[in-house]
Enzyme design. Structure first.
Site, PDB file in Angstrom:
ATOM      1  N   LYS A 216       0.812  -1.227   0.000  1.00  0.00           N
ATOM      2  CA  LYS A 216       0.000   0.000   0.000  1.00  0.00           C
ATOM      3  C   LYS A 216       0.842   1.272   0.000  1.00  0.00           C
ATOM      4  O   LYS A 216       2.033   1.259   0.304  1.00  0.00           O
ATOM      5  CB  LYS A 216      -0.990  -0.031   1.176  1.00  0.00           C
ATOM      6  N   ARG A 251      -3.420 -10.271   4.863  1.00  0.00           N
ATOM      7  CA  ARG A 251      -3.827 -10.318   3.455  1.00  0.00           C
ATOM      8  C   ARG A 251      -2.658  -9.780   2.634  1.00  0.00           C
ATOM      9  O   ARG A 251      -2.340  -8.602   2.726  1.00  0.00           O
ATOM     10  CB  ARG A 251      -5.086  -9.446   3.284  1.00  0.00           C
TER      11      ARG A 251
HETATM   12  N1  HH2 Z   1      -7.306  -3.939   0.783  1.00  0.00           N
HETATM   13  C1  HH2 Z   1      -7.607  -4.047  -0.517  1.00  0.00           C
HETATM   14  C2  HH2 Z   1      -8.698  -4.819  -0.940  1.00  0.00           C
HETATM   15  N2  HH2 Z   1      -9.439  -5.500  -0.050  1.00  0.00           N
HETATM   16  N3  HH2 Z   1      -9.877  -6.130   2.172  1.00  0.00           N
HETATM   17  C3  HH2 Z   1      -9.605  -6.045   3.470  1.00  0.00           C
HETATM   18  N4  HH2 Z   1     -10.342  -6.720   4.362  1.00  0.00           N
HETATM   19  N5  HH2 Z   1      -8.578  -5.291   3.930  1.00  0.00           N
HETATM   20  C4  HH2 Z   1      -7.770  -4.578   3.096  1.00  0.00           C
HETATM   21  O1  HH2 Z   1      -6.849  -3.886   3.581  1.00  0.00           O
HETATM   22  C5  HH2 Z   1      -8.050  -4.642   1.693  1.00  0.00           C
HETATM   23  C6  HH2 Z   1      -9.130  -5.431   1.260  1.00  0.00           C
HETATM   24  C7  HH2 Z   1      -6.788  -3.331  -1.531  1.00  0.00           C
HETATM   25  O2  HH2 Z   1      -5.821  -4.191  -2.100  1.00  0.00           O
HETATM   26  P1  HH2 Z   1      -5.956  -4.857  -3.547  1.00  0.00           P
HETATM   27  O3  HH2 Z   1      -7.048  -5.855  -3.568  1.00  0.00           O
HETATM   28  O4  HH2 Z   1      -4.655  -5.399  -3.977  1.00  0.00           O
HETATM   29  O5  HH2 Z   1      -6.271  -3.649  -4.496  1.00  0.00           O
HETATM   30  P2  HH2 Z   1      -7.576  -3.208  -5.270  1.00  0.00           P
HETATM   31  O6  HH2 Z   1      -8.597  -2.845  -4.235  1.00  0.00           O
HETATM   32  O7  HH2 Z   1      -7.123  -2.054  -6.112  1.00  0.00           O
HETATM   33  O8  HH2 Z   1      -8.046  -4.385  -6.082  1.00  0.00           O
END
Ligand code: HH2
Length: 271
Positions: A216, A251
């Protein structure tokens, strides 16, 4: 000295079936590639997978349920049949998507809106699914527009406690609930660090805590690394810090690297 690690955390590998995720958008858009990626992450030591079909990055625009369904359901179904018994999470805030994913074999609903869809709580209750309740200030489209708190730890803790009450009211059992402070979701860089340091306080609400720090922007800010996919070492630092403070789920995108770090940390902790 004895053990300082409160729990052995579970590693959830991220499988994004999106064109626009902040660090790996477009890499696993085809179901075949997403499934292969998920199986690879399990082979690298992930305890489970979190499959998502809608980016929640700052500025992201919501996608229709039909699109999200077509992205995630084939992937969840294939992973459930090829990796039976593994923890399989669906990252969605739509009850209709969660329902289809649970039907396809998911067991955990990762809801970054903490039951904002009125159908989500009753669904998780009825299906006995584990549910992650995550804190977010605003929506992905607006959340990073000058987020400000008087006391971020107190406000996030209080908000999560209220969402727990909503979940319990829907008939979700305490043992189904996981809490997440939502790093990067309407938080300044300093807020994210404070929330990670406060994992013991969040855990004191009585529920397991999930931390999603991987790649992040705040890790970029702390390290000067601009490209999200290059933030592996900083992400490992965050994962180890979270584990030592009692996070139960991590995660992560970079499973092999994180697994290696946790294995060494856990071995030392056993001495
Ligand atoms: N962060 C992201 C997505 N889902 N869910 C939880 N519970 N906690 C988090 O910190 C979290 C999440 C963001 O990461 P990513 O899926 O890689 O990115 P994007 O939302 O752009 O798909």
């Amino acid at each position: 000295m004895g053990s300082v690690l409160p729990h052995k955390p579970l590693l959830l590998g991220v499988v994004n079936t999106t064109p626009d995720s902040f660090s790996d958008g477009g890499q696993y858009l085809s179901p075949e590639r997403a499934v292969a990626h998920g199986l690879e992450l399990l082979g690298q030591g992930a305890d489970g997978l979190d499959v998502g079909g809608e980016s929640t990055r700052p500025g992201a625009v919501p996608v229709p349920a039909s699109v999200e369904l077509s992205r995630v359901v084939p992937v969840v179904a294939a992973l459930a049949s090829r990796a039976p018994g593994r923890l399989l999470s669906i990252d969605t805030s739509k009850a209709v998507v969660a329902k289809a994913a649970l039907d396809a074999g998911a067991t955990l609903v990762n809801d970054v809106t903490a039951l904002a869809d009125p159908g989500m709580g009753p669904l998780c209750a009825e299906r006995g699914a584990q549910v992650v309740l995550m804190h977010m200030r605003g929506t992905p489209a607006t959340m990073q527009q000058h987020p400000a708190y008087t006391d971020v730890v107190a406000e996030v803790t209080e908000w999560l406690a209220k969402r727990v009450a909503v979940a319990l009211d829907c008939g979700i059992l305490p043992e189904q609930i996981v809490l997440d402070p939502g790093l990067g979701f309407g938080k300044s860089y300093a807020d994210n660090a404070k929330l990670m340091a406060a994992i013991p306080k969040l855990s004191a609400l009585g529920y397991p805590v999930l931390i999603g720090a991987s790649r992040k922007a705040f890790i970029g800010a702390l390290t000067g690394v601009k490209t999200p996919a290059d933030r592996v070492y900083g992400s490992i630092g965050a994962a180890v810090a979270a584990a030592l403070r009692g996070a139960r789920y991590l995660r992560v995108h970079d499973v092999a690297a994180t697994r290696q770090a946790l294995d060494v940390m856990e071995a030392i902790d056993q001495c």
